[in-house]
Design a protein around this motif. Structure first.
Motif, short mmCIF file in Angstrom:
data_model
loop_
_atom_site.label_atom_id
_atom_site.label_comp_id
_atom_site.label_asym_id
_atom_site.label_seq_id
_atom_site.Cartn_x
_atom_site.Cartn_y
_atom_site.Cartn_z
N GLY A 22 60.74 49.25 47.36
CA GLY A 22 61.58 49.29 45.99
C GLY A 22 63.04 48.52 46.32
O GLY A 22 63.52 48.08 45.33
N VAL A 23 63.82 49.15 47.35
CA VAL A 23 64.98 48.91 47.63
C VAL A 23 65.02 47.27 47.65
O VAL A 23 66.00 46.40 47.23
CB VAL A 23 65.87 49.49 48.56
CG1 VAL A 23 67.00 48.71 49.02
CG2 VAL A 23 66.04 50.88 48.28
N ASP A 25 62.87 44.79 46.64
CA ASP A 25 62.61 44.37 45.50
C ASP A 25 63.60 44.14 44.49
O ASP A 25 63.89 43.23 43.77
CB ASP A 25 61.45 45.14 44.75
CG ASP A 25 60.60 43.99 43.76
OD1 ASP A 25 60.74 42.83 43.75
OD2 ASP A 25 60.06 44.60 42.94
N ILE A 26 64.59 45.34 44.40
CA ILE A 26 65.82 45.44 43.63
C ILE A 26 66.65 44.26 44.22
O ILE A 26 67.40 43.56 43.35
CB ILE A 26 66.38 46.66 43.45
CG1 ILE A 26 65.34 47.69 42.78
CG2 ILE A 26 67.72 46.71 42.97
CD1 ILE A 26 65.58 49.10 42.82
N ALA A 166 59.97 48.64 42.73
CA ALA A 166 60.89 49.78 42.37
C ALA A 166 60.33 50.77 41.69
O ALA A 166 60.36 52.13 41.62
CB ALA A 166 62.66 49.39 41.82
N ALA A 169 57.70 52.39 43.69
CA ALA A 169 58.33 53.53 44.35
C ALA A 169 58.60 54.65 43.68
O ALA A 169 58.36 55.93 44.22
CB ALA A 169 59.57 52.79 45.21
#
Length: 183
Positions: A22-23, A25-26, A166, A169
């Motif tokens: 998630g991190v 991808d952000i 994210a 997640a």
């Protein structure tokens, strides 16, 4: 292994996987192969080791992996989702098994819907998004791939895209948080 008795090691590995994905991808708008591909194998190995029999563990991992691929691969082929998202969900399937994966899928879908609504309002794209949804439905009813329209192709830089890693997640962590209350 039923989802209500998911082994703590599997829960920790799933949580670590989705937080990192998630991190990443952000920050970078992609989910890297170095993260998800080893988790494909890891899901099978961990399940084989932790299950009552290694055959049962491999079966659980295989069914979860296969179900994720069955649902997400068509979305990728229709250019509605990136390959990293498909690989992430397959890795989660290999760890979680089919029943828990379905709950992760449902929780992620709910979170994704809420985030999509927020993004549509913030970017003032509600009308355009509804139009695009109609176009997707129209094309699919006429057996045409919707990605023939540039605004519907997830690879188009002008399209409004969610960092789906994210979203997964958040959905997955929500499922892990409420899972003890479910059974």
């Amino acid at each position: 292994m039923p989802f209500t008795t998911m082994h703590p090691v599997i829960q920790i590995l799933i949580a670590a996987l989705v937080v990192i994905a998630g991190v990443y991808d952000i920050l970078y708008r992609r989910i890297p192969n170095w993260l998800v591909l080893p988790c494909w194998v890891g899901g099978f190995v961990v399940n084989a080791f932790l299950a009552s029999s290694w055959i049962e563990g491999l079966k659980t991992a295989g069914l979860g992996f296969g179900l994720a691929m069955l649902i997400y691969m068509p979305l990728y082929l229709l250019r509605g989702m990136g390959a990293g998202d498909v690989k992430l969900m397959a890795a989660l399937g290999a760890f979680a098994g089919p029943v828990a994966w379905l709950f992760i899928f449902l929780f992620s879908g709910i979170v994704g819907g809420v985030v999509a609504l927020i993004m549509m309002v913030v970017h003032r794209r509600f009308g355009k998004t509804l139009r695009n949804m109609f176009l997707i439905l129209w094309d699919m009813l006429h057996f045409r791939a919707p990605y023939g329209r540039a605004e519907l192709d997830v690879s188009n830089p002008k399209s409004l895209r969610l960092p789906y890693g994210a979203v997964v997640a958040l959905g997955c962590l929500a499922f892990l948080g409420v899972r003890p209350l479910m059974g």
